[in-house]
Design an enzyme around this catalytic site. Sequence first.
Site: not given
Length: 536
Positions: A504, A381, A506
């Site tokens: 993102h 990001c 994650e």
Amino acid sequence: MKYIVVTGGVMSGLGKGITAASVGRILKNKGYEITAIKIDPYINIDAGTMSPYQHGEVFVLKDGGEVDLDLGNYERFLDVELTRDHNITTGKVYQSVIDRERRGDYLGKTVQIIPHITNEIKERIQTVAVASGADVCVIEVGGTVGDIESMPFLEAVRQMHAEEGRGQMAFLHVTLVPLDSQGDQKTKPTQHSVRELRELGLHPDMIIARSPVPLKEDAKSKIAMFCDVPTEAVISAHDASDIYMVPSQVERGGLSDYLMRKLNLSVFAIRTEWSEMVEQLLRSRISEKVNLAIVGKYTHLQDTYISIREALKHASIECGYRVETAWIESEKLEQQPELIEELGRYDGILVPGGFGSRGTNGKIAAIRYAREHKIPYLGLCFGMQLAVIEFARTVLGISDADSSEFSNTKHPVIDLLPEQQDVENMGATMRLGNYEAEITEGSLAHSTYNTTRIIERHRHRYEVNPKYIEEIEANGMMFTGRNKNRMEILEIPAHPFFVASQFHPEFKSRPEKPAPLFKSLAEAMIQYKNRNKKKI
Ligand code: GLN
């Protein structure tokens, strides 16, 4: 639908969320579909506006919900995708009750906590649980029993208990059993917090005792006697060396036997993925390691980048290597530029998401170092936006290239898109949750994802400025993931591993299924380390 309500006593920060997620995982391992609801008794509507200093990471869901980081733990432990309605806050509950009141839905009645607020809470819980299609719903009530804020929620689950009937609901109370100076386990705080629950009309079915060491038999019997539960309903949840070991630890204490009897559940099927993953985790711990530098803000706060930490762990489990991380405050790199050279000791560099200008030059310096020294780099990001700024400044020679998030530069390489410019309400322009990206065939992104269409979660406002794309690509930084005029992934083909994403990754990583970009980063670091070893 079966419900398991998890409350907490004595103090916050006991790891109630992990305990609740572990209970859900244990039942999943027995063949059930599980969903989870997190109740946060604060007045905020959601965690979107909360400072990382106060609240740790803001977790982002597929529907764009910005929620408490516990929801991230639920998604990882249960391998599910939740929605914003799985996070119930006082703010959301009151907002809808007040909206209804204004519409005249209450037909002139006096609107009160009981029954209007409690009904709204019950309705929300039941609607979300049923819509999820799960067999069992774990409800974690945030805060500590006795807090004013959580009262309406506890009253709502108390009423649910009466309405749902026997065998449909179980109450688990997580408490602390501290040690005194002699090392004896003290049960008094547990007794007090159970008494407090009882005053509210709730009787716990099981007590889960958090303690630094396993609960001794006499502490167990004492808790059982004072709290009016059988000894087998008192479970030791002592500190574990990894959160993913908590399910097997509490299971060894007999959690599911008792809980399943209470809920009239029998073993439906046996799933072994979790225990296999834990075995791999244990193996990766004693294997060779690679070192990753994470350059960011708030690096001293454990909870700020929890999903990144977990995603790295998932990658390490899969690759069979230990990924050790060093957290580096980007402002330090600005104050002591000589520290940049120390980045050469690492096998990889990661710059996570972020907002605002503080520390950006330190991050940009780290990115430049990774690019020029061919150290594997992953930008997430903000870490992608800064990679574009660094490239524009150093390679394209646009010295004032910057982001219009914090600069009025003539060269906003990171900017709001024209369609975002006239929106006055800044909050409304945030791009949140799932969006698709199309991936260029033959790129590193393509071999990473093994597909040309991906869906990932977002939380950002600014974008790569389309006006600069041609010039950037002509100089060797390629945008290999795109959603129309929005750039989603960049990479530098001449570098062994320089990749960044506007989204993102994650948030979608799971212990048994690491996010592809994290897995690729770990592999690139292993290769980098082995190549370097050969040179020496
Ligand atoms: N501050 C940047 C933006 O708003 C990046 C956000 C982030 O890293 N999550 O676009």
